[in-house]
Design a protein around this motif. Structure first.
Motif, PDB file in Angstrom:
ATOM      1  N   ASP A 310      -5.069 -84.040 -43.707  1.00 48.39           N
ATOM      2  CA  ASP A 310      -4.621 -83.398 -42.464  1.00 48.39           C
ATOM      3  C   ASP A 310      -3.564 -82.325 -42.693  1.00 48.39           C
ATOM      4  O   ASP A 310      -2.799 -81.992 -41.787  1.00 48.39           O
ATOM      5  N   GLY A 311      -3.507 -81.766 -43.905  1.00 50.31           N
ATOM      6  CA  GLY A 311      -2.574 -80.681 -44.177  1.00 50.31           C
ATOM      7  C   GLY A 311      -1.150 -81.117 -44.456  1.00 50.31           C
ATOM      8  O   GLY A 311      -0.247 -80.283 -44.511  1.00 50.31           O
ATOM      9  N   VAL A 312      -0.922 -82.415 -44.655  1.00 55.42           N
ATOM     10  CA  VAL A 312       0.435 -82.912 -44.909  1.00 55.42           C
ATOM     11  C   VAL A 312       0.780 -82.716 -46.392  1.00 55.42           C
ATOM     12  O   VAL A 312       0.024 -83.126 -47.267  1.00 55.42           O
ATOM     13  N   PRO A 313       1.930 -82.112 -46.696  1.00 60.96           N
ATOM     14  CA  PRO A 313       2.293 -81.851 -48.088  1.00 60.96           C
ATOM     15  C   PRO A 313       2.810 -83.093 -48.801  1.00 60.96           C
ATOM     16  O   PRO A 313       3.332 -84.013 -48.178  1.00 60.96           O
ATOM     17  N   PHE A 314       2.653 -83.123 -50.113  1.00 59.13           N
ATOM     18  CA  PHE A 314       3.246 -84.182 -50.930  1.00 59.13           C
ATOM     19  C   PHE A 314       3.474 -83.628 -52.337  1.00 59.13           C
ATOM     20  O   PHE A 314       2.945 -82.579 -52.699  1.00 59.13           O
ATOM     21  N   LEU A 402      -9.908 -81.360 -45.976  1.00 58.67           N
ATOM     22  CA  LEU A 402      -8.608 -81.976 -45.728  1.00 58.67           C
ATOM     23  C   LEU A 402      -8.702 -83.158 -44.774  1.00 58.67           C
ATOM     24  O   LEU A 402      -7.691 -83.759 -44.419  1.00 58.67           O
ATOM     25  N   ALA A 403      -9.906 -83.511 -44.364  1.00 58.15           N
ATOM     26  CA  ALA A 403     -10.084 -84.626 -43.432  1.00 58.15           C
ATOM     27  C   ALA A 403      -9.952 -85.978 -44.117  1.00 58.15           C
ATOM     28  O   ALA A 403      -9.832 -87.005 -43.448  1.00 58.15           O
ATOM     29  N   VAL A 404     -10.003 -86.007 -45.441  1.00 58.89           N
ATOM     30  CA  VAL A 404      -9.860 -87.259 -46.192  1.00 58.89           C
ATOM     31  C   VAL A 404      -8.741 -87.101 -47.212  1.00 58.89           C
ATOM     32  O   VAL A 404      -8.336 -85.988 -47.546  1.00 58.89           O
ATOM     33  N   LYS A 405      -8.261 -88.225 -47.731  1.00 59.31           N
ATOM     34  CA  LYS A 405      -7.222 -88.173 -48.753  1.00 59.31           C
ATOM     35  C   LYS A 405      -7.758 -87.502 -50.011  1.00 59.31           C
ATOM     36  O   LYS A 405      -8.913 -87.710 -50.393  1.00 59.31           O
ATOM     37  N   PRO A 406      -6.928 -86.697 -50.669  1.00 60.68           N
ATOM     38  CA  PRO A 406      -7.340 -86.153 -51.958  1.00 60.68           C
ATOM     39  C   PRO A 406      -7.417 -87.268 -52.991  1.00 60.68           C
ATOM     40  O   PRO A 406      -6.806 -88.328 -52.824  1.00 60.68           O
ATOM     41  N   GLY A 407      -8.176 -87.023 -54.053  1.00 65.92           N
ATOM     42  CA  GLY A 407      -8.372 -88.078 -55.048  1.00 65.92           C
ATOM     43  C   GLY A 407      -8.159 -87.625 -56.475  1.00 65.92           C
ATOM     44  O   GLY A 407      -8.087 -86.430 -56.773  1.00 65.92           O
ATOM     45  N   ILE A 408      -8.075 -88.602 -57.371  1.00 63.07           N
ATOM     46  CA  ILE A 408      -7.967 -88.320 -58.802  1.00 63.07           C
ATOM     47  C   ILE A 408      -9.332 -87.908 -59.342  1.00 63.07           C
ATOM     48  O   ILE A 408      -9.450 -86.993 -60.160  1.00 63.07           O
ATOM     49  N   THR A 409     -10.360 -88.597 -58.888  1.00 63.15           N
ATOM     50  CA  THR A 409     -11.718 -88.254 -59.295  1.00 63.15           C
ATOM     51  C   THR A 409     -12.586 -88.096 -58.052  1.00 63.15           C
ATOM     52  O   THR A 409     -12.157 -88.412 -56.942  1.00 63.15           O
ATOM     53  N   GLY A 410     -13.790 -87.578 -58.235  1.00 60.79           N
ATOM     54  CA  GLY A 410     -14.675 -87.358 -57.101  1.00 60.79           C
ATOM     55  C   GLY A 410     -15.965 -86.699 -57.528  1.00 60.79           C
ATOM     56  O   GLY A 410     -16.244 -86.541 -58.731  1.00 60.79           O
ATOM     57  N   LEU A 411     -16.759 -86.286 -56.548  1.00 55.79           N
ATOM     58  CA  LEU A 411     -18.070 -85.711 -56.821  1.00 55.79           C
ATOM     59  C   LEU A 411     -17.957 -84.442 -57.652  1.00 55.79           C
ATOM     60  O   LEU A 411     -18.723 -84.233 -58.606  1.00 55.79           O
ATOM     61  N   TRP A 412     -16.992 -83.572 -57.310  1.00 53.98           N
ATOM     62  CA  TRP A 412     -16.800 -82.328 -58.066  1.00 53.98           C
ATOM     63  C   TRP A 412     -16.335 -82.616 -59.489  1.00 53.98           C
ATOM     64  O   TRP A 412     -16.808 -82.023 -60.456  1.00 53.98           O
ATOM     65  N   GLN A 413     -15.421 -83.585 -59.625  1.00 52.77           N
ATOM     66  CA  GLN A 413     -14.850 -83.873 -60.931  1.00 52.77           C
ATOM     67  C   GLN A 413     -15.888 -84.400 -61.921  1.00 52.77           C
ATOM     68  O   GLN A 413     -15.816 -84.109 -63.119  1.00 52.77           O
ATOM     69  N   VAL A 414     -16.854 -85.192 -61.445  1.00 55.16           N
ATOM     70  CA  VAL A 414     -17.842 -85.761 -62.363  1.00 55.16           C
ATOM     71  C   VAL A 414     -19.040 -84.841 -62.551  1.00 55.16           C
ATOM     72  O   VAL A 414     -19.954 -85.153 -63.319  1.00 55.16           O
ATOM     73  N   SER A 415     -19.055 -83.697 -61.858  1.00 53.03           N
ATOM     74  CA  SER A 415     -20.213 -82.797 -61.927  1.00 53.03           C
ATOM     75  C   SER A 415     -19.956 -81.538 -62.744  1.00 53.03           C
ATOM     76  O   SER A 415     -20.799 -80.639 -62.777  1.00 53.03           O
ATOM     77  N   GLY A 416     -18.801 -81.457 -63.383  1.00 50.37           N
ATOM     78  CA  GLY A 416     -18.547 -80.282 -64.210  1.00 50.37           C
ATOM     79  C   GLY A 416     -17.165 -79.681 -64.041  1.00 50.37           C
ATOM     80  O   GLY A 416     -16.801 -78.742 -64.726  1.00 50.37           O
ATOM     81  N   ARG A 417     -16.393 -80.157 -63.098  1.00 46.97           N
ATOM     82  CA  ARG A 417     -15.013 -79.707 -62.877  1.00 46.97           C
ATOM     83  C   ARG A 417     -14.917 -78.180 -62.811  1.00 46.97           C
ATOM     84  O   ARG A 417     -15.538 -77.564 -61.948  1.00 46.97           O
TER      85      ARG A 417
END
Length: 459
Positions: A310-314, A402-417
């Motif tokens: 939701d656009g919240v910084p961390f 931005l509708a979901v929490k960001p992650g360490i891994t995911g679909l993009w990460q396992v498909s070639g980064r």
């Protein structure tokens, strides 16, 4: 250039609402920075606003009039670490602690610039007058149109309303204490000519010097309640010790009751996997830290503001893989990006250290983000968290990631980064956000091991 939360939140579209509904309180709270809150409070139109902390939530449980007053307010401002923790119990994160003693001076500074008159109502006899004198000395051009105490001066509602209206005040700060001030405004605000009415609790006591504020470092830690408790232990012990524990216990029960079952399971998965990984990978993390310190000057960890759900910084954590001047050199290297679109990636980035190339190759640099997962800022699986400057340059459809929490891994990460282009990355992230399941998360976690060993797109 270092970006602040205000820099990029100002660039986010209206679709990212500056409010958050907390099922743990059954209230919708403002979720914004202090400057944004001040701007909204002073925006055209009539507005009634209250601060909400753990004590307020406890009072609301037994006082129906107070609960009705809160739910009818135009703005509810989150105050204190308790409310922040209640939000995190449901996977939400509040942007700022909008406590009155910090926000009201900022509000009055802007009110003085706009020539708005302010009326102070409440406190013991003499407190509002002393607060007015101190505020006028501290804030150039501030115009206090009148004051009235909260004892003998508050006995006749009609007289109070007539006095405030006769003063020509645009803003009325009511300091009668919780829940009296909220109930008073709920009953009388519509009779006042002022455009903004605000319940401010003990704020006038602070400005009058009757109560001293906690040191800045304690306020930054959202622990000013400890200072208040030390000053008035007999009066505040029940509120802060028993009250805070009761509030957090009630919030935890409601968080479990209201959370969708999948969300509970997903958070359980995040905590289980990240806690287990933290223990299992502790030796590797220690060796990595030693190697970084031996290879180049600078801290072991790299902290960078990223955009979360939701656009919240961390503050995202990584093992440092670049030289200390990496951020200063980034702008000059943008033209060398190997990826089309918004996100910068360079296979031969000269800022990367020798150890950095190794830990990037095997994604070891990402391991400190386990702590971000434990803190609830990230998930094990999700879109990669973007930089504020990247979010500011997003096309409209990209905001869906931005509708979901960001992650360490995911679909993009396992498909070639980094070998995956920006547009395709967005397509993958939007597809994941729309159809994510626990089974899909488990599959992506399993595929991550193969992606790490292959090193494809890791640079």
């Amino acid at each position: 250039m270092k970006h602040t939360a205000d820099d990029f939140r100002a660039a986010l579209p209206v679709m990212l609402r500056p409010t958050t509904y907390l099922p743990t309180l059954d209230l919708t709270l403002a979720n914004m920075t202090t400057p944004q809150a001040v701007a909204q409070l002073l925006a055209p139109g009539r507005r009634r606003a209250f601060f909400v902390n753990a004590h307020c939530a406890n009072v609301m449980e037994s006082d129906r009039q107070y609960a009705a007053a809160l739910r009818c307010a135009d703005m509810l401002l989150p105050d204190g670490v308790g409310v922040s923790l209640a939000a995190r119990m449901t996977g939400q994160r509040l942007t700022a602690n909008l406590n009155g003693t910090d926000l009201i001076p900022a509000l009055l500074v802007q009110a003085a610039r706009e020539g708005r008159g302010v009326f102070l109502f409440g406190g013991t006899p003499g407190t509002a007058d002393l607060a007015a004198r101190n505020l006028i000395r501290a804030i150039p051009h501030l115009r206090i149109t009148g004051t009235r105490d909260g004892f003998a001066g508050a006995q006749d509602d009609a007289a109070v309303i007539a006095d405030i209206n006769a003063s020509g005040a645009d803003i009325v700060l009511v300091a009668l204490g919780v829940p009296v001030q909220e109930i008073w405004l709920h009953r009388n605000a519509h009779l006042l000519n002022a455009s903004l009415t605000l319940g401010v609790g003990a704020a006038l006591d602070f400005y009058a010097g009757n109560v001293s504020r906690a040191p800045a470092w304690l306020r930054r830690a959202r622990s000013e309640w400890i200072w208040r408790l030390a000053q008035e232990p007999r009066r505040l012990a029940k509120r802060y010790l028993l009250g805070n524990a009761t509030f957090l216990a009630r919030s935890a029960i409601r968080a479990v009751r209201h959370a969708p079952r999948a969300a509970v399971f997903r958070r359980t998965l995040d905590i289980t996997v990240s806690a287990s990984a933290l223990v299992a990978l502790a030796p590797l993390c220690a060796l990595t830290a030693i190697a970084i310190k031996m290879d180049s000057r600078g801290p072991v960890f790299f902290r960078q503001t990223r955009v979360g759900r939701d656009g919240v910084p961390f503050q995202m954590l990584k093992f440092r893989s670049m030289g200390q001047d990496a951020e200063a050199r980034r702008a000059a290297l943008l033209a060398t990006s190997d990826r089309e679109g918004v996100c910068f990636k360079s296979r031969n980035d000269p800022r990367v250290t020798r150890v950095g190339r190794f830990i990037r190759r095997f994604s070891i640099d990402e391991l400190p983000q386990i702590l971000n997962v434990l803190r609830g800022e990230m998930s094990i699986v999700g879109p990669r968290p973007a930089l504020p400057s990247e979010v500011a340059a997003y096309p409209a459809r990209a905001y869906g990631r931005l509708a979901v929490k960001p992650g360490i891994t995911g679909l993009w990460q396992v498909s070639g980064r980094a070998d995956i282009g920006f547009d395709r990355m967005i397509d993958m992230d939007l597809a994941y956000a729309a159809s994510r399941t626990l089974i899909l998360d488990l599959i992506l976690i399993a595929m991550t091991f193969r992606a790490v060993l292959s090193g494809r797109g890791a640079h």
